[in-house]
Design an enzyme around this catalytic site. Structure first.
Site, PDB file in Angstrom:
ATOM      1  N   ASP A 185      -1.890   4.267   1.318  1.00 43.17           N
ATOM      2  CA  ASP A 185      -2.254   2.719   1.126  1.00 43.17           C
ATOM      3  C   ASP A 185      -2.529   2.704  -0.290  1.00 43.17           C
ATOM      4  O   ASP A 185      -3.152   3.222  -1.051  1.00 43.17           O
ATOM      5  CB  ASP A 185      -3.479   2.269   1.836  1.00 43.17           C
ATOM      6  N   GLU A 269       3.213   1.871   3.302  1.00 47.87           N
ATOM      7  CA  GLU A 269       3.365   0.713   3.672  1.00 47.87           C
ATOM      8  C   GLU A 269       4.506  -0.012   2.755  1.00 47.87           C
ATOM      9  O   GLU A 269       4.411   0.231   1.525  1.00 47.87           O
ATOM     10  CB  GLU A 269       2.021  -0.345   3.679  1.00 47.87           C
ATOM     11  N   ASP A 351      -9.934   0.846   2.496  1.00 49.55           N
ATOM     12  CA  ASP A 351      -8.576   1.500   2.092  1.00 49.55           C
ATOM     13  C   ASP A 351      -8.358   2.792   2.923  1.00 49.55           C
ATOM     14  O   ASP A 351      -7.345   2.966   3.157  1.00 49.55           O
ATOM     15  CB  ASP A 351      -8.630   1.842   0.608  1.00 49.55           C
TER      16      ASP A 351
END
Ligand SMILES: [Zn+2]
Length: 392
Positions: A185, A269, A351
């Site tokens: 991420d 992502e 996170d």
């Protein structure tokens, strides 16, 4: 498996070659901006699309006009390639990976692409169309044995350095399978956070460079316009920019190679550049600039080395969802670094929790046999916004 791979080297053109390159870069830039203007006008004024085939014919006609005769002085191949690059920029825009194409400026990096019919490759030397002698290349590493360049791109950066990127077909062996998988991420305070809790790339790493850059930029702004000192100051800024870009690229390559080597499946992502620029906190971090570059590196390295990259839809609520129980928070503002799940009571680092969710989502997508090939992520094309007027 045969894969296309680019090798980049520094080159040292002669004055004559620099002159030809400057002319070619100028024409490439002109053609790109001209074609972008044609496409944009056609779209806004007549709601029509112009395709590269039409543009190619229009360009041929343009070159026949006296006032554009200078376009015919350089090799026609880089000009045609410029139309292709514009096509690609539009595809990236419509698929949500990039902003609406910008006009190219003289101050930014310049480049020209030559396909194999526009250069000669002989005895390990490259001679470009319209040039009498081969380029002086600093071979920092050898090209793979027996490889034949299919196209080359010559570029000049803001610090007046010249490079050549040589595209070759190469037999790249897949890595032995790995049992590890990872989710990644984009961190707010770090570049990337992995699902195993590792935090990589503290922006402080670049902090010193950025301070130096800010200082040089202030100096540049104070110098009198048109003065020699101002030009000197501008070059200093450009050199610092180039150094920062080199370091970032180097950092991204090391990280992407390591992640590909260690893991079988890598889940990330897919972020829309447009949305990120709007978010001030993220745009301040160096992160968003590097993220799309990072994902594209993972993409092609995964293909080279037989790994799988899964891109998770950017609407997936990876941050707001509790990894342990699946509880979904109503909202989670950017300033919240840690939170406790009201449902199961587990305490989360924002996170790391997101990276774990990304990994889980990626693995389930893969298990369902859904599209996992690169670029398969669907996003909604936004409306093209008006671009600025061309300046050059
Ligand atoms: Zn929970």
């Amino acid at each position: 498996m045969e894969q296309k791979r680019a090798y980049k080297y520094r080159i040292y053109p002669t004055n004559e070659q620099k002159h030809i390159l400057a002319q070619t870069f100028g024409c490439v830039r002109f053609v790109f901006n001209w074609a972008l203007r044609q496409k944009t006008d056609a779209y806004y004024k007549e709601q029509k699309r112009i395709y590269s085939k039409d543009l190619s014919e229009m360009l041929t006609a343009l070159k026949k006009q006296d006032e554009y005769a200078w376009l015919a002085e350089v090799s026609s191949v880089p000009l045609q390639q410029s139309l292709r690059h514009l096509d690609k920029a539009f595809i990236n825009f419509f698929e949500g990976r990039a902003e609406y194409p910008h006009f190219k400026k003289k101050r930014n990096q310049q480049s020209a692409t030559y396909t194999s019919n526009a250069f000669v490759w002989r005895d390990g030397k490259i001679t470009l169309a319209k040039m009498n002698e081969p380029l002086t290349i600093r071979w920092s590493r050898p090209l793979p044995e027996g490889s034949k360049p299919s196209s080359v791109t010559v570029s000049k950066d803001g610090a007046d350095r010249y490079f050549i990127s040589i595209l070759v077909e190469e037999d790249i062996e897949h890595l032995p399978p790995s049992e590890q998988n990872v989710g990644a991420d984009l961190g707010l305070k770090s570049f990337v956070v992995l699902s195993d809790g590792e935090v990589v790339g503290n922006p402080k790493f670049f902090h010193k460079d950025e301070k130096q850059l800010a200082k040089a930029q202030r100096r540049h702004a104070k110098k009198k316009k048109g003065s020699k000192n101002r030009d000197k100051a501008r070059k200093k800024v450009a050199r610092l920019h180039a150094r920062i870009a080199d370091r970032r690229r180097d950092f991204l390559h090391k990280l992407s190679t390591r992640m590909i080597r260690e893991n079988q499946t890598i889940c990330v992502e897919s972020l829309a550049v447009k949305n990120m620029v709007k978010n001030e906190k993220l745009s301040k971090a160096m992160s968003y600039v590097g993220w799309s570059e990072f994902v594209s590196q993972l993409e092609y390295k995964a293909e080279w080395y037989g790994r799988t990259l899964v891109k998770i839809d950017r609407w997936y609520p990876s941050s707001k969802r509790c990894f342990d129980c699946g509880h979904l928070l109503d909202s989670l503002t950017l300033d919240v670094r840690e939170w406790t799940c009201p449902e199961c009571g587990v305490h989360h680092d924002r996170d790391i929790n997101a990276a774990k969710n990304i990994l889980a989502a990626g693995l389930s997508v893969q298990a369902c046999g859904e599209a996992v090939r690169p670029g398969a992520v669907k996003t909604h094309p936004g409306k093209p916004r008006r671009s600025r007027k061309p300046r050059s």
